[in-house]
Scaffold this motif. Structure first.
Motif, short mmCIF file in Angstrom:
data_model
loop_
_atom_site.label_atom_id
_atom_site.label_comp_id
_atom_site.label_asym_id
_atom_site.label_seq_id
_atom_site.Cartn_x
_atom_site.Cartn_y
_atom_site.Cartn_z
N HIS A 69 50.55 57.72 30.56
CA HIS A 69 49.36 56.92 30.90
C HIS A 69 48.08 57.74 30.79
N ASP A 70 46.97 57.05 30.87
CA ASP A 70 45.66 57.71 30.90
C ASP A 70 45.39 58.11 32.35
N PHE A 71 45.40 59.43 32.63
CA PHE A 71 45.20 59.91 34.00
C PHE A 71 44.24 61.09 33.99
N CYS A 72 43.73 61.38 35.19
CA CYS A 72 42.82 62.53 35.35
C CYS A 72 42.87 62.97 36.79
N LEU A 73 42.26 64.14 37.05
CA LEU A 73 42.19 64.64 38.41
C LEU A 73 41.36 63.70 39.28
N ILE A 74 41.70 63.67 40.57
CA ILE A 74 41.01 62.77 41.50
C ILE A 74 39.51 63.03 41.50
N ASN A 75 39.12 64.31 41.50
CA ASN A 75 37.69 64.64 41.55
C ASN A 75 36.96 64.12 40.33
N ASP A 76 37.60 64.22 39.15
CA ASP A 76 36.96 63.72 37.92
C ASP A 76 36.83 62.19 37.96
N ALA A 77 37.89 61.52 38.43
CA ALA A 77 37.85 60.06 38.51
C ALA A 77 36.80 59.60 39.52
N ALA A 78 36.77 60.31 40.66
CA ALA A 78 35.80 59.94 41.71
C ALA A 78 34.37 60.15 41.22
N SER A 79 34.14 61.25 40.47
CA SER A 79 32.80 61.53 39.96
C SER A 79 32.34 60.42 39.01
N LYS A 80 33.27 60.01 38.12
CA LYS A 80 32.94 58.94 37.18
C LYS A 80 32.69 57.62 37.92
N LEU A 81 33.55 57.36 38.94
CA LEU A 81 33.43 56.12 39.70
C LEU A 81 32.15 56.10 40.52
N ARG A 82 31.80 57.27 41.08
CA ARG A 82 30.56 57.33 41.86
C ARG A 82 29.35 57.00 40.99
N SER A 83 29.37 57.52 39.77
CA SER A 83 28.25 57.25 38.86
C SER A 83 28.17 55.76 38.54
N SER A 84 29.36 55.18 38.27
CA SER A 84 29.40 53.74 37.98
C SER A 84 29.01 52.93 39.21
N PHE A 85 29.58 53.30 40.35
CA PHE A 85 29.26 52.58 41.58
C PHE A 85 27.80 52.74 41.97
N GLY A 86 27.25 53.91 41.64
CA GLY A 86 25.83 54.12 41.95
C GLY A 86 24.97 53.08 41.27
N ASN A 87 25.27 52.83 40.00
CA ASN A 87 24.51 51.80 39.27
C ASN A 87 24.75 50.41 39.86
N GLU A 88 26.04 50.14 40.19
CA GLU A 88 26.35 48.84 40.79
C GLU A 88 25.69 48.67 42.14
N VAL A 89 25.69 49.75 42.93
CA VAL A 89 25.04 49.70 44.24
C VAL A 89 23.54 49.45 44.09
N GLN A 90 22.95 50.14 43.11
CA GLN A 90 21.51 49.94 42.87
C GLN A 90 21.22 48.50 42.46
N LYS A 91 22.11 47.95 41.59
CA LYS A 91 21.93 46.56 41.20
C LYS A 91 22.07 45.63 42.40
N ALA A 92 23.09 45.94 43.24
CA ALA A 92 23.30 45.11 44.43
C ALA A 92 22.11 45.19 45.38
N GLU A 93 21.57 46.42 45.53
CA GLU A 93 20.39 46.59 46.40
C GLU A 93 19.21 45.80 45.86
N ASN A 94 19.04 45.81 44.52
CA ASN A 94 17.95 45.04 43.91
C ASN A 94 18.14 43.55 44.13
N ILE A 95 19.42 43.11 44.00
CA ILE A 95 19.71 41.69 44.23
C ILE A 95 19.42 41.30 45.67
N ILE A 96 19.83 42.19 46.61
CA ILE A 96 19.58 41.92 48.03
C ILE A 96 18.09 41.90 48.31
N ARG A 97 17.35 42.84 47.68
CA ARG A 97 15.89 42.87 47.87
C ARG A 97 15.25 41.60 47.34
N ILE A 98 15.71 41.18 46.14
CA ILE A 98 15.17 39.94 45.56
C ILE A 98 15.53 38.74 46.45
#
Length: 328
Positions: free
Chosen positions: A91-120
């Protein structure tokens, strides 16, 4: 508090009574203090090990009781060192820290979008509350205006009624006084003429011819005046009220109520809009021809200053003014 069964994962001597939520490791109090003194870890969060039981359990594989080390992107699962070669080695796998770093970056954008939606949404709520308040104020104002307008006509009607009634009452009093005076005068004349008539009859029946002849002139005048007594009376002026024969249309007298849809304030490309007026004339973007559209709904395709271009079901790129549009 339950007794801690794990040793410190750093010194492996003292009991691991503290748990680092960032490193997901057990620490003794001495190793915790050393850990927090290092620059990369100074902001790590610690909890009492027993209080962090759920976090501890979530850090270990239930099948092999090993700490999770990898993240399988194919299965979207945390896996340990034993899980990897058994079921996830292709399977496609990676270390937890690498996956979490990638996810944090993606979630950061999603969180920012969610915050903008909440602000709007927050701004929309405030705007909606303001619009609702203005709507209620306008409705109350319209009701007050109707009351005032009706009051004006009611007062006008009452004033006219009072003038009419007063004029009729004054006329009645004047005519009644005149009629009563005529009746009184007629009664007086009746009494006087009755006496004269009685005297005349006695002279006619009597034997005194000299007196009869000497009174002839006066008696003739008296008899003529008696004949004119019934002419003294007059009829009073007749009072008549002629109501308006035209059907009274109260709504036209007071005014008309219109429930208007709000005009769009901030129109954007892609918005669905409706032409406010029936038969608004709009011009094509690419020609000088005209067409009449009747209350149609379309989608905004372009905006240039005050001119809005709309795609309708039967035609496209028709232009009209911003003020001619409303929400459908």
């Amino acid at each position: 508090m339950a007794e801690c069964l794990r040793s410190c994962e750093i010194c492996e001597i003292s009991p691991g009574i503290r748990f680092c939520m960032d490193c997901e490791q057990f620490f003794c109090e001495a190793c915790e203090m050393s850990h927090l003194k290092t620059k990369p870890c100074r902001n790590h969060v610690f909890e009492i090990a027993d209080d962090a039981k759920s976090a501890v359990k979530s850090s270990f594989c239930k099948l092999h009781e090993e700490k999770f080390t990898y993240f399988c992107n194919t299965c979207t699962l945390l896996i340990c060192n034993i899980c990897l070669p058994k079921t996830h080695k292709t399977h496609d796998f990676c270390l937890i820290n690498d996956a979490a770093s990638k996810l944090r970056s993606s979630f950061g954008n999603e969180v920012q979008k969610a915050e903008n939606i909440i602000r709007i949404a927050k701004d929309k709520i405030e705007s909606s509350r303001s619009i609702h308040k203005n709507f209620e104020d306008q409705a109350d104002k319209a009701k007050r205006n109707i009351e005032e307008q009706v009051g004006v006509y009611v007062n006008a009607f009452n004033n006219t009624k009072n003038v009419y009634l007063s004029s009729i009452e004054q006329h009645k009093i004047k005519q009644s006084q005149q009629k009563n005076q005529e009746i009184l005068n007629l009664a007086n004349e009746k009494g006087r003429h009755g006496e004269v008539l009685k005297k005349t009859k006695s002279l006619i029946d009597g034997q005194n011819n000299t007196l009869l002849l000497s009174s002839f002139s006066d008696m003739s005048g008296t008899l003529r005046s008696i004949r004119d007594v019934h002419m003294w009376t007059s009829k009073p002026s007749h009072v008549q009220f002629d109501p308006v024969s035209v059907k009274l249309e109260v709504d036209k007298l007071i005014g008309k109520i219109n429930f208007l849809k709000p005009v769009i304030e901030n129109i954007q490309v892609g918005d669905r809009v409706r032409l406010i007026k029936q038969g608004v004339r709009v011009r094509s973007q690419h020609s000088d021809s005209y067409i009449f559209l009747s209350n149609q709904i379309g989608t905004v395709s372009n905006i240039r200053e005050k001119t809005v271009y709309i795609n309708f079901p039967d035609c496209s790129n028709w232009s009209c003014l911003h003020s001619d549009l409303q929400l459908p």
